[in-house]
Scaffold this motif. Structure first.
Motif, PDB file in Angstrom:
ATOM      1  N   ASN A  27      99.156  74.809  47.954  1.00 54.15           N
ATOM      2  CA  ASN A  27     100.563  74.842  48.383  1.00 54.15           C
ATOM      3  C   ASN A  27     100.720  75.151  49.871  1.00 54.15           C
ATOM      4  O   ASN A  27     101.792  74.947  50.435  1.00 54.15           O
ATOM      5  CB  ASN A  27     101.334  75.888  47.573  1.00 54.15           C
ATOM      6  CG  ASN A  27     101.435  75.516  46.106  1.00 54.15           C
ATOM      7  OD1 ASN A  27     101.524  74.344  45.772  1.00 54.15           O
ATOM      8  ND2 ASN A  27     101.406  76.510  45.232  1.00 54.15           N
ATOM      9  N   PRO A  79      98.743  70.749  52.912  1.00 53.37           N
ATOM     10  CA  PRO A  79      98.942  69.444  52.257  1.00 53.37           C
ATOM     11  C   PRO A  79      97.625  68.667  52.227  1.00 53.37           C
ATOM     12  O   PRO A  79      96.727  68.901  53.053  1.00 53.37           O
ATOM     13  CB  PRO A  79      99.979  68.750  53.141  1.00 53.37           C
ATOM     14  CG  PRO A  79     100.582  69.820  53.978  1.00 53.37           C
ATOM     15  CD  PRO A  79      99.539  70.869  54.154  1.00 53.37           C
ATOM     16  N   ARG A  95     107.734  69.542  56.016  1.00 46.03           N
ATOM     17  CA  ARG A  95     106.733  69.549  54.950  1.00 46.03           C
ATOM     18  C   ARG A  95     106.414  68.112  54.556  1.00 46.03           C
ATOM     19  O   ARG A  95     107.190  67.196  54.811  1.00 46.03           O
ATOM     20  CB  ARG A  95     107.214  70.305  53.718  1.00 46.03           C
ATOM     21  CG  ARG A  95     108.530  69.823  53.138  1.00 46.03           C
ATOM     22  CD  ARG A  95     108.710  70.310  51.718  1.00 46.03           C
ATOM     23  NE  ARG A  95     107.781  69.640  50.808  1.00 46.03           N
ATOM     24  CZ  ARG A  95     107.557  70.032  49.554  1.00 46.03           C
ATOM     25  NH1 ARG A  95     108.171  71.089  49.083  1.00 46.03           N
ATOM     26  NH2 ARG A  95     106.729  69.384  48.779  1.00 46.03           N
ATOM     27  N   VAL A  96     105.255  67.942  53.951  1.00 47.39           N
ATOM     28  CA  VAL A  96     104.858  66.649  53.396  1.00 47.39           C
ATOM     29  C   VAL A  96     104.281  66.898  52.011  1.00 47.39           C
ATOM     30  O   VAL A  96     103.753  67.971  51.728  1.00 47.39           O
ATOM     31  CB  VAL A  96     103.821  65.929  54.282  1.00 47.39           C
ATOM     32  CG1 VAL A  96     104.436  65.485  55.597  1.00 47.39           C
ATOM     33  CG2 VAL A  96     102.602  66.809  54.536  1.00 47.39           C
ATOM     34  N   ASP A  97     104.404  65.918  51.139  1.00 47.63           N
ATOM     35  CA  ASP A  97     103.926  66.070  49.769  1.00 47.63           C
ATOM     36  C   ASP A  97     102.501  65.553  49.628  1.00 47.63           C
ATOM     37  O   ASP A  97     102.118  64.578  50.294  1.00 47.63           O
ATOM     38  CB  ASP A  97     104.832  65.297  48.805  1.00 47.63           C
ATOM     39  CG  ASP A  97     106.234  65.880  48.749  1.00 47.63           C
ATOM     40  OD1 ASP A  97     106.345  67.125  48.800  1.00 47.63           O
ATOM     41  OD2 ASP A  97     107.196  65.096  48.646  1.00 47.63           O
ATOM     42  N   PRO A  98     101.706  66.172  48.757  1.00 50.35           N
ATOM     43  CA  PRO A  98     100.342  65.692  48.522  1.00 50.35           C
ATOM     44  C   PRO A  98     100.343  64.256  48.001  1.00 50.35           C
ATOM     45  O   PRO A  98     101.310  63.803  47.378  1.00 50.35           O
ATOM     46  CB  PRO A  98      99.802  66.653  47.452  1.00 50.35           C
ATOM     47  CG  PRO A  98     100.669  67.867  47.545  1.00 50.35           C
ATOM     48  CD  PRO A  98     102.018  67.372  47.966  1.00 50.35           C
TER      49      PRO A  98
END
Length: 333
Positions: free
Chosen positions: A159, A162, A317-320
């Motif tokens: 968390n 990323p 933020r960026v998502d996996p």
């Protein structure tokens, strides 16, 4: 020697203001496509070269990012997967005129050098490759607030950092199901290090399919190296000589397992089927060629670059990203 072209020359050739040229050079999104094309054309025609030092004073960027390989030197140069990651990252970053600096972090001294480099403001972002659980470097990098992403999740820091990765668990399930469908009854596995996502998740996928048959007697651990595949296979044969298949968590370790089986007089796949993971260049050079799981490593590298550049550009933020794997059937299973 003629006078070196300046930003004023570019502006005159493009028919735009100096400010527009500056915005194009600094990747400002608020430039019309026509103006952007005109400036790029003028840069080529005039032979203008960006002064990186002057540009960095304005943008507060270095124009480079660091790829940190968290393995000992000998493993990095043995495994062809690292070459794929580096080549892909260099190509994609070049499209943004960003340079890649590669640093090794296989011991405490290496890790301290990486931290000094990053803390010194020499990089706009960091790629972590093959990070291990509990690695103090990952925690220290998070505290620097320099954008960081990982190729493969950092165990325990999913968390905070990323990542982009192949679906290791499903890939292992694909191989285990295939070996079962081939009628193999006593299937062993050689895992990667159990402080890495590939080591953990590929074992989990194997156990998802084998259930209670995935007993401890049929599990050995490697460290991604060919030598560890050789020695792990030898221990499995000594403990369970009647095994008839083995899923090895990397092609490089599988090459080592094949060498041990050949030395022991076991025919592949007649006596023992062997499955690998990666579909690296090694998979087609072994004897016999490896049945393996293809992970889209180049695409994983491209997605990792994309995530890092988004963070460097100011994303909160960026998502996996998790990409699918594919079973590739050859002659070893």
């Amino acid at each position: 020697m003629g006078k070196r072209p300046t930003i004023h020359d570019v502006a005159a050739a493009a028919g735009v203001s100096r400010g527009t040229v500056s915005r194009v050079l600094n990747d400002d999104r608020y430039v019309s496509p026509a103006a952007h094309a005109a400036v790029r054309r003028a840069i080529t025609e005039t032979g203008y070269i960006v002064n990186r030092n002057a540009r960095s004073l304005v943008t507060r960027r270095t124009g480079s990012v660091v790829m940190v390989l968290s393995e000992p030197h000998e493993k990095v140069f043995e495994d062809p997967n690292y070459g794929v990651l580096i080549r892909t990252a260099i190509r994609r970053l070049a499209e943004r005129d960003v340079s890649l600096v590669v640093m090794l972090a296989g011991d405490d001294g290496d890790r301290e050098r990486v931290l000094r480099y990053v803390r010194g403001g020499h990089a706009d972002g960091v790629f972590l490759v093959s990070a291990h659980a509990g690695d103090a470097l990952a925690d220290a990098l998070v505290k620097t607030r320099v954008p960081a992403v990982a190729q493969g999740a950092v165990v325990g820091r999913e968390n905070a950092i990323p990542y982009a990765a192949a679906d290791d668990r499903e890939g292992a399930r694909q191989m285990a199901r295939y070996l079962v469908e081939q009628g193999r009854r006593k299937i062993a596995t050689i895992t990667g290090p159990m402080d890495t996502p590939g080591g953990i998740q590929r074992l989990e996928g194997f156990a998802d399919v084998l259930g209670r048959k995935a007993s401890r007697r049929l599990i050995e651990h490697g460290d991604w190296s060919r030598l560890s595949g050789e020695s792990a296979m030898a221990r499995l044969l000594e403990r369970t000589p009647d095994l008839d298949a083995v899923f090895v968590a990397s092609d490089l370790m599988a090459a080592g397992a094949l060498a041990t089986l050949r030395a022991a007089g076991r025919r592949v796949p007649d006596d023992v089927a062997v499955g690998g993971f990666d579909d690296s260049s090694i998979a087609v050079s072994t004897h016999p060629p490896l049945t393996t799981i293809r992970q889209p490593l180049a695409q994983v590298a491209e997605e990792t670059v994309r995530l890092l550049l988004e963070l460097v550009d100011g994303a909160d933020r960026v998502d996996p990203v998790i990409l699918p794997t594919t079973l590739v059937v050859r002659d070893s299973a």
